[in-house]
Design a protein around this motif. Structure first.
Motif, mmCIF file in Angstrom:
data_model
loop_
_atom_site.group_PDB
_atom_site.id
_atom_site.type_symbol
_atom_site.label_atom_id
_atom_site.label_comp_id
_atom_site.label_asym_id
_atom_site.label_seq_id
_atom_site.Cartn_x
_atom_site.Cartn_y
_atom_site.Cartn_z
ATOM 1 N N GLY A 1 0.804 -1.259 0.023
ATOM 2 C CA GLY A 1 0.165 0.008 -0.080
ATOM 3 C C GLY A 1 0.854 1.311 0.134
ATOM 4 N N GLU A 2 1.924 1.306 0.719
ATOM 5 C CA GLU A 2 2.686 2.357 0.690
ATOM 6 C C GLU A 2 3.305 2.592 -0.643
ATOM 7 O OE1 GLU A 2 6.839 4.132 3.325
ATOM 8 O OE2 GLU A 2 5.698 2.272 4.038
ATOM 9 N N ALA A 3 3.905 1.415 -1.221
ATOM 10 C CA ALA A 3 4.656 1.557 -2.600
ATOM 11 C C ALA A 3 3.548 2.075 -3.741
ATOM 12 C CB ALA A 3 5.006 0.329 -2.843
ATOM 13 N N GLN A 4 2.235 1.746 -3.601
ATOM 14 C CA GLN A 4 1.230 2.224 -4.594
ATOM 15 C C GLN A 4 1.048 3.751 -4.131
ATOM 16 O OE1 GLN A 4 -2.250 -0.090 -4.050
ATOM 17 N NE2 GLN A 4 -1.341 -1.688 -5.341
ATOM 18 N N TYR A 5 0.797 3.971 -2.802
ATOM 19 C CA TYR A 5 0.514 5.459 -2.385
ATOM 20 C C TYR A 5 1.755 6.625 -3.009
ATOM 21 C CZ TYR A 5 0.049 9.665 0.456
ATOM 22 O OH TYR A 5 -0.046 10.838 0.808
ATOM 23 N N LYS A 6 3.093 6.018 -2.887
ATOM 24 C CA LYS A 6 4.414 6.910 -3.461
ATOM 25 C C LYS A 6 4.117 6.892 -4.813
ATOM 26 C CE LYS A 6 7.329 5.714 0.451
ATOM 27 N NZ LYS A 6 8.746 5.174 0.758
ATOM 28 N N GLU A 7 3.738 5.816 -5.485
ATOM 29 C CA GLU A 7 3.777 5.889 -7.077
ATOM 30 C C GLU A 7 2.589 7.011 -7.248
ATOM 31 O OE1 GLU A 7 4.433 4.868 -10.823
ATOM 32 O OE2 GLU A 7 5.629 4.598 -9.292
ATOM 33 N N SER A 8 1.592 6.870 -6.819
ATOM 34 C CA SER A 8 0.550 7.795 -7.053
ATOM 35 C C SER A 8 0.753 9.127 -7.104
ATOM 36 C CB SER A 8 -0.898 7.453 -6.428
ATOM 37 O OG SER A 8 -0.818 7.809 -4.954
ATOM 38 N N ILE A 9 1.522 9.431 -5.875
ATOM 39 C CA ILE A 9 2.197 10.945 -5.640
ATOM 40 C C ILE A 9 3.017 11.117 -6.614
ATOM 41 C CG2 ILE A 9 3.721 12.296 -4.109
ATOM 42 C CD1 ILE A 9 2.208 10.838 -1.742
ATOM 43 N N ARG A 10 3.834 10.307 -7.159
ATOM 44 C CA ARG A 10 4.989 10.581 -8.032
ATOM 45 C C ARG A 10 4.308 10.975 -9.418
ATOM 46 N NH1 ARG A 10 7.270 8.590 -12.322
ATOM 47 N NH2 ARG A 10 6.166 6.605 -11.967
ATOM 48 N N ARG B 1 2.626 14.392 -9.288
ATOM 49 C CA ARG B 1 3.614 15.403 -9.223
ATOM 50 C C ARG B 1 4.122 15.413 -10.539
ATOM 51 N NH1 ARG B 1 6.869 13.644 -5.021
ATOM 52 N NH2 ARG B 1 8.120 12.659 -6.738
ATOM 53 N N ASP B 2 4.568 14.377 -11.411
ATOM 54 C CA ASP B 2 5.021 14.699 -12.719
ATOM 55 C C ASP B 2 3.734 14.996 -13.820
ATOM 56 O OD1 ASP B 2 7.249 13.238 -11.944
ATOM 57 O OD2 ASP B 2 6.745 11.294 -12.814
ATOM 58 N N PHE B 3 2.656 14.891 -13.667
ATOM 59 C CA PHE B 3 1.559 15.200 -14.257
ATOM 60 C C PHE B 3 1.438 16.920 -14.190
ATOM 61 C CE2 PHE B 3 -3.013 16.323 -14.858
ATOM 62 C CZ PHE B 3 -3.251 16.054 -15.984
ATOM 63 N N ASN B 4 1.698 17.327 -12.936
ATOM 64 C CA ASN B 4 1.399 18.695 -12.568
ATOM 65 C C ASN B 4 2.505 19.344 -13.082
ATOM 66 O OD1 ASN B 4 -1.061 18.805 -11.469
ATOM 67 N ND2 ASN B 4 -0.488 18.622 -9.483
ATOM 68 N N ARG B 5 3.941 18.965 -13.161
ATOM 69 C CA ARG B 5 4.932 19.410 -13.332
ATOM 70 C C ARG B 5 5.193 19.591 -15.220
ATOM 71 N NH1 ARG B 5 9.241 15.837 -11.741
ATOM 72 N NH2 ARG B 5 9.084 16.956 -9.707
ATOM 73 N N MET B 6 4.164 18.659 -15.631
ATOM 74 C CA MET B 6 4.344 18.840 -17.118
ATOM 75 C C MET B 6 3.045 20.035 -17.619
ATOM 76 S SD MET B 6 4.451 15.241 -18.794
ATOM 77 C CE MET B 6 2.665 14.982 -19.126
ATOM 78 N N GLY B 7 2.610 20.616 -16.576
ATOM 79 C CA GLY B 7 1.280 21.499 -16.937
ATOM 80 C C GLY B 7 -0.016 21.179 -16.340
ATOM 81 N N GLY B 8 -0.303 19.851 -15.730
ATOM 82 C CA GLY B 8 -1.765 19.572 -15.779
ATOM 83 C C GLY B 8 -2.539 19.445 -16.648
ATOM 84 N N MET B 9 -3.909 19.989 -16.575
ATOM 85 C CA MET B 9 -4.488 19.894 -17.658
ATOM 86 C C MET B 9 -4.500 21.414 -18.544
ATOM 87 S SD MET B 9 -6.413 17.078 -17.359
ATOM 88 C CE MET B 9 -7.780 17.204 -18.040
ATOM 89 N N SER B 10 -3.733 22.129 -18.179
ATOM 90 C CA SER B 10 -3.556 23.391 -19.117
ATOM 91 C C SER B 10 -2.860 23.237 -20.491
ATOM 92 C CB SER B 10 -2.990 24.434 -18.195
ATOM 93 O OG SER B 10 -1.736 24.233 -18.053
ATOM 94 N N LYS B 11 -3.328 24.013 -21.186
ATOM 95 C CA LYS B 11 -2.259 23.687 -22.644
ATOM 96 C C LYS B 11 -1.373 24.803 -22.568
ATOM 97 C CE LYS B 11 -6.365 21.811 -24.716
ATOM 98 N NZ LYS B 11 -6.576 21.104 -25.737
#
Length: 53
Positions: A25-34, A37-47
């Motif tokens: 569960g901890e590994a899955q939680y860390k993976e979802s946070i990563r 974070r990567d998704f937001n670093r790429m700009g999230g939903m904005s273009k």
């Protein structure tokens, strides 16, 4: 006396399963946070980033 051995064995097995479940569960939680974070670093939903151009 055998029933004490059965109870002790069951406790060990249940404890091991619980511990391994916590690790998974901890590994899955860390993976979802990563991923988040990567998704937001790429700009999230904005273009407004280089990946959408």
């Amino acid at each position: 006396m055998w029933f004490l051995q059965v109870i002790a064995s069951l406790l060990i097995v249940v404890g091991a399963v619980f511990y391994l479940g916590m690790l998974q569960g901890e590994a899955q939680y860390k993976e979802s946070i990563r991923r988040h974070r990567d998704f937001n670093r790429m700009g999230g939903m904005s273009k407004e980033n280089k990946y959408w151009r």
